[in-house]
Enzyme design. Structure first.
Site, short mmCIF file in Angstrom:
data_model
loop_
_atom_site.label_atom_id
_atom_site.label_comp_id
_atom_site.label_asym_id
_atom_site.label_seq_id
_atom_site.Cartn_x
_atom_site.Cartn_y
_atom_site.Cartn_z
N GLY A 5 -17.71 8.20 104.87
CA GLY A 5 -18.63 8.94 104.03
C GLY A 5 -18.24 8.80 102.57
O GLY A 5 -17.30 8.06 102.25
N SER A 6 -18.94 9.49 101.69
CA SER A 6 -18.67 9.42 100.26
C SER A 6 -17.49 10.32 99.91
O SER A 6 -16.92 10.97 100.78
CB SER A 6 -19.91 9.88 99.48
OG SER A 6 -20.11 11.27 99.69
N GLU A 79 -7.76 6.96 104.24
CA GLU A 79 -8.06 6.10 103.09
C GLU A 79 -8.02 4.62 103.48
O GLU A 79 -7.51 3.78 102.74
CB GLU A 79 -7.08 6.38 101.94
CG GLU A 79 -7.06 7.83 101.45
CD GLU A 79 -8.30 8.23 100.65
OE1 GLU A 79 -9.19 7.37 100.39
OE2 GLU A 79 -8.40 9.42 100.29
N CYS A 167 -27.09 12.08 96.03
CA CYS A 167 -28.02 11.55 97.03
C CYS A 167 -28.55 10.21 96.52
O CYS A 167 -28.32 9.84 95.37
CB CYS A 167 -29.16 12.53 97.27
SG CYS A 167 -30.33 12.61 95.89
N CYS A 170 -30.82 10.53 93.22
CA CYS A 170 -30.08 10.90 92.02
C CYS A 170 -29.11 9.79 91.62
O CYS A 170 -28.91 9.52 90.44
CB CYS A 170 -29.33 12.22 92.22
SG CYS A 170 -30.46 13.62 92.45
#
Ligand code: ZN
Length: 178
Positions: A5-6, A79, A167, A170
């Site tokens: 994910g981010s 990581e 998102c 954006c």
């Protein structure tokens, strides 16, 4: 298992949750992370929400093969985007030995490109869990790690002031303005 994910999506949170459950089940676990990520602590993996677990920092993925003990049942890697392609062989070896391998990492870099070995790890995984953050501009679910500064190296260790989750809409807007 891959957790991706981010930034600020709760990846490390989810990794630590799974690690804790392994510990509750009294399985032997070893946790690794690349030395490059020394943001908060040299020996712990720490989520933004401050939960921690002890991790062994390693220079490269090959070192993991040497350090995993025979009776270890679960190997966790945080990581993982910072490792080179050797991590793929290392993970394959561990899985072939019957070990459970849990990996967490950023799926995309700040340019929205697949990050390091993550796409291959995701393809090989039995199970991929994609965490999503909250968009800092509009409050919808966020997939992208927007870099606030103008630095252009791929690896820049992030804390709150360097990245913000956005998102798709954006993110596109902000990248256009850059
Ligand atoms: Zn948004």
């Amino acid at each position: 298992e891959v957790i991706c994910g981010s930034s600020f999506s709760g990846k490390t949170e989810e990794l630590i949750r799974r690690i804790n459950r392994v510990k509750i089940a009294k399985r032997k676990i070893q946790i690794f992370k690349p030395t490059i990520d020394s943001r908060y602590s040299k020996t712990d993996i720490v989520s933004h929400a401050n939960s921690t677990s002890e991790a062994i920092p390693v220079q490269n993925a090959r070192v993991i093969s040497n350090l995993v003990e025979a009776d270890t049942e679960v190997v966790a890697i945080d990581e993982a985007q910072f490792f080179d392609v050797n991590v793929l062989d290392v993970v394959r070896e561990l899985v072939d030995q019957g070990k459970r391998v849990i990996i967490a990492g950023l799926d995309m870099d700040y340019l929205g490109q697949p990050f390091g070995p993550m796409p291959d790890l995701m393809a090989m995984a039995d199970d991929v869990y994609k965490c999503r953050a909250i968009c800092m501009k509009c409050g919808h679910l966020a997939n992208f790690s927007y870099r606030i500064s103008n630095a252009s190296q791929q690896v820049m260790i992030g804390a709150k002031q360097e990245y913000m989750p956005l998102c798709r809409c954006c993110y596109a807007e902000m990248m256009q303005e850059k």
